[in-house]
Design a protein around this motif. Structure first.
Motif, PDB file in Angstrom:
ATOM      1  N   GLY A  79      85.669  37.834  13.082  1.00 23.03           N
ATOM      2  CA  GLY A  79      86.502  36.656  12.956  1.00 23.03           C
ATOM      3  C   GLY A  79      87.854  36.887  12.319  1.00 23.03           C
ATOM      4  N   HIS A  80      88.096  38.081  11.791  1.00 28.28           N
ATOM      5  CA  HIS A  80      89.365  38.338  11.105  1.00 28.28           C
ATOM      6  C   HIS A  80      90.535  38.525  12.058  1.00 28.28           C
ATOM      7  N   TYR A  81      90.265  39.048  13.261  1.00 29.69           N
ATOM      8  CA  TYR A  81      91.363  39.447  14.149  1.00 29.69           C
ATOM      9  C   TYR A  81      91.209  38.867  15.556  1.00 29.69           C
ATOM     10  N   LEU A  82      90.662  37.665  15.637  1.00 35.61           N
ATOM     11  CA  LEU A  82      90.466  37.047  16.944  1.00 35.61           C
ATOM     12  C   LEU A  82      91.795  36.685  17.607  1.00 35.61           C
ATOM     13  N   ALA A  83      92.758  36.184  16.848  1.00 35.86           N
ATOM     14  CA  ALA A  83      94.058  35.815  17.420  1.00 35.86           C
ATOM     15  C   ALA A  83      94.792  37.080  17.845  1.00 35.86           C
ATOM     16  N   PRO A  84      95.381  37.093  19.052  1.00 37.24           N
ATOM     17  CA  PRO A  84      96.048  38.308  19.539  1.00 37.24           C
ATOM     18  C   PRO A  84      97.072  38.871  18.566  1.00 37.24           C
ATOM     19  N   GLU A  85      97.862  37.999  17.931  1.00 37.62           N
ATOM     20  CA  GLU A  85      98.886  38.517  17.020  1.00 37.62           C
ATOM     21  C   GLU A  85      98.244  39.190  15.801  1.00 37.62           C
ATOM     22  N   ASP A  86      97.094  38.675  15.350  1.00 40.27           N
ATOM     23  CA  ASP A  86      96.400  39.295  14.226  1.00 40.27           C
ATOM     24  C   ASP A  86      95.801  40.638  14.626  1.00 40.27           C
ATOM     25  N   ALA A  87      95.254  40.694  15.839  1.00 39.45           N
ATOM     26  CA  ALA A  87      94.666  41.940  16.322  1.00 39.45           C
ATOM     27  C   ALA A  87      95.730  43.024  16.483  1.00 39.45           C
ATOM     28  N   ILE A  88      96.875  42.664  17.028  1.00 38.82           N
ATOM     29  CA  ILE A  88      97.952  43.633  17.226  1.00 38.82           C
ATOM     30  C   ILE A  88      98.469  44.133  15.883  1.00 38.82           C
ATOM     31  N   ALA A  89      98.651  43.214  14.947  1.00 33.30           N
ATOM     32  CA  ALA A  89      99.113  43.614  13.609  1.00 33.30           C
ATOM     33  C   ALA A  89      98.100  44.526  12.935  1.00 33.30           C
ATOM     34  N   ARG A  90      96.826  44.222  13.090  1.00 31.60           N
ATOM     35  CA  ARG A  90      95.794  45.057  12.491  1.00 31.60           C
ATOM     36  C   ARG A  90      95.789  46.444  13.127  1.00 31.60           C
ATOM     37  N   GLY A  91      95.960  46.512  14.435  1.00 29.59           N
ATOM     38  CA  GLY A  91      96.010  47.809  15.105  1.00 29.59           C
ATOM     39  C   GLY A  91      97.141  48.672  14.581  1.00 29.59           C
ATOM     40  N   VAL A 105      90.151  41.433  24.332  1.00 30.15           N
ATOM     41  CA  VAL A 105      90.692  42.768  24.040  1.00 30.15           C
ATOM     42  C   VAL A 105      92.004  43.087  24.743  1.00 30.15           C
ATOM     43  N   ARG A 106      92.264  42.438  25.897  1.00 31.04           N
ATOM     44  CA  ARG A 106      93.428  42.854  26.679  1.00 31.04           C
ATOM     45  C   ARG A 106      94.767  42.727  25.936  1.00 31.04           C
ATOM     46  N   PRO A 107      95.058  41.625  25.234  1.00 31.64           N
ATOM     47  CA  PRO A 107      96.371  41.542  24.570  1.00 31.64           C
ATOM     48  C   PRO A 107      96.622  42.684  23.589  1.00 31.64           C
ATOM     49  N   ALA A 108      95.630  43.017  22.788  1.00 30.12           N
ATOM     50  CA  ALA A 108      95.809  44.103  21.820  1.00 30.12           C
ATOM     51  C   ALA A 108      95.951  45.448  22.517  1.00 30.12           C
ATOM     52  N   LEU A 109      95.127  45.693  23.530  1.00 33.23           N
ATOM     53  CA  LEU A 109      95.209  46.970  24.242  1.00 33.23           C
ATOM     54  C   LEU A 109      96.572  47.146  24.895  1.00 33.23           C
ATOM     55  N   GLU A 110      97.060  46.100  25.542  1.00 32.45           N
ATOM     56  CA  GLU A 110      98.352  46.196  26.225  1.00 32.45           C
ATOM     57  C   GLU A 110      99.480  46.417  25.228  1.00 32.45           C
ATOM     58  N   ALA A 111      99.480  45.653  24.138  1.00 24.93           N
ATOM     59  CA  ALA A 111     100.574  45.744  23.174  1.00 24.93           C
ATOM     60  C   ALA A 111     100.557  47.075  22.432  1.00 24.93           C
ATOM     61  N   LEU A 112      99.378  47.508  22.003  1.00 23.57           N
ATOM     62  CA  LEU A 112      99.292  48.759  21.246  1.00 23.57           C
ATOM     63  C   LEU A 112      99.597  49.961  22.129  1.00 23.57           C
ATOM     64  N   SER A 113      99.079  49.949  23.352  1.00 25.55           N
ATOM     65  CA  SER A 113      99.372  51.059  24.272  1.00 25.55           C
ATOM     66  C   SER A 113     100.854  51.118  24.605  1.00 25.55           C
ATOM     67  N   ALA A 114     101.467  49.962  24.813  1.00 28.47           N
ATOM     68  CA  ALA A 114     102.897  49.915  25.114  1.00 28.47           C
ATOM     69  C   ALA A 114     103.731  50.436  23.957  1.00 28.47           C
ATOM     70  N   ALA A 115     103.195  50.327  22.733  1.00 25.32           N
ATOM     71  CA  ALA A 115     103.903  50.811  21.549  1.00 25.32           C
ATOM     72  C   ALA A 115     103.677  52.301  21.308  1.00 25.32           C
ATOM     73  N   GLY A 116     102.956  52.953  22.215  1.00 31.88           N
ATOM     74  CA  GLY A 116     102.716  54.378  22.089  1.00 31.88           C
ATOM     75  C   GLY A 116     101.525  54.743  21.232  1.00 31.88           C
ATOM     76  N   ILE A 117     100.708  53.757  20.897  1.00 31.70           N
ATOM     77  CA  ILE A 117      99.509  54.001  20.088  1.00 31.70           C
ATOM     78  C   ILE A 117      98.348  54.351  21.011  1.00 31.70           C
TER      79      ILE A 117
END
Length: 267
Positions: free
Chosen positions: A22-34, A68-80
């Protein structure tokens, strides 16, 4: 000298994971956590949309992908470098299209055999295949072994055979003995003591001990789950000499510092 193990940081985009649901359900929270996991020392971010704790709700594939898709797309696009923690072929397919490199399947392709073919069809995807005897229940009904290490080696060998048969080459297979999956604390410790027999299979080995119950059993009964990060980091340093490929942890900073100490001692 053993190479420094990689650190895989856990990003649970779930409401019910045992330590951070429940900590990182929101896409922006998940991306920040990544991003924070990488800043803390993670080499890979492992994104999961379905909890595998005992009694966890089975999530529909469409819901899992939406998580999972928003975090995967954003983190991968950032080179992570990212990994998808899934047992579902369609989720793996979407993750790979988003730029994910690793498919981390705790079932080793047994829950959805099509997942192995999805990985095989990719030119770069790497399978992390876990030892698994089925979904967990509260009573550990499948946690019965005469010799935990020998049986895990034998069952992982069968998983490797299935992956090969699906067309995945050996250099794109990593194994995980599945600590805590149909295993008691005693079984987990036996496997950790027998890592040389697992590395003898000839594949890179990922160890996921982070915050698991068998580490919590050493702490006071009222200890918070996050207090298991220290024993997790100690274990990371202790097993680094065994030739493992990586560790999967919830808090990378502690394990990264532990590996710094290990490197200094070794050099």
């Amino acid at each position: 000298m053993s190479a420094r193990p990689l650190i895989m940081g856990v990003l649970n985009v779930t409401p019910d994971s045992f330590s951070d649901g429940g900590h990182y359900l929101a896409p922006e929270d998940a991306i920040a956590r990544g991003r924070a996991l990488v800043e803390a020392g993670a080499d890979i971010v492992d994104v999961g949309g379905e909890s595998t704790r005992p009694g966890a709700e089975i999530v529909g594939v469409a819901e899992e992908i939406a998580r999972v898709r928003p975090a995967l797309e954003a983190l991968s696009a950032a080179g992570i470098t990212t990994s998808i923690d899934t047992m579902n072929a369609e989720t793996a397919r979407v993750a790979l299209a988003a730029g994910t490199l690793y498919v981390n399947d705790v079932s080793g392709g047994q829950a959805d055999p099509e997942l192995l073919r999805v990985v095989a069809a990719s030119e770069t995807a790497i399978l992390i295949a876990g030892h698994w005897r089925g979904r967990l229940d509260a009573g550990d009904s499948l946690a019965h072994y005469a010799d935990p290490v020998s049986e895990v080696v034998e069952e992982l060998s069968r998983i490797v055979a299935a992956a090969r048969a699906a067309g995945i080459p050996d250099d794109r297979i990593i194994l995980d003995p599945g600590l805590g999956f149909s295993k008691t604390g005693a079984h987990n410790w036996a496997i950790l003591r027998g890592l040389d027999r697992l590395t003898a299979l000839g594949f890179p080995l990922l160890i996921g001990a982070s915050r698991k119950r068998f580490l919590g059993e050493m702490l006071p009964a009222d200890a918070e789950v996050a207090e298991r990060d220290l024993p997790t980091a100690v274990l990371t340093a202790l097993i680094a000499d065994s030739g493992i490929w990586g560790v999967r942890v919830h808090e990378p900073r502690a394990s990264a510092r532990a590996l710094d100490v290990w490197e200094h001692l070794r050099s």
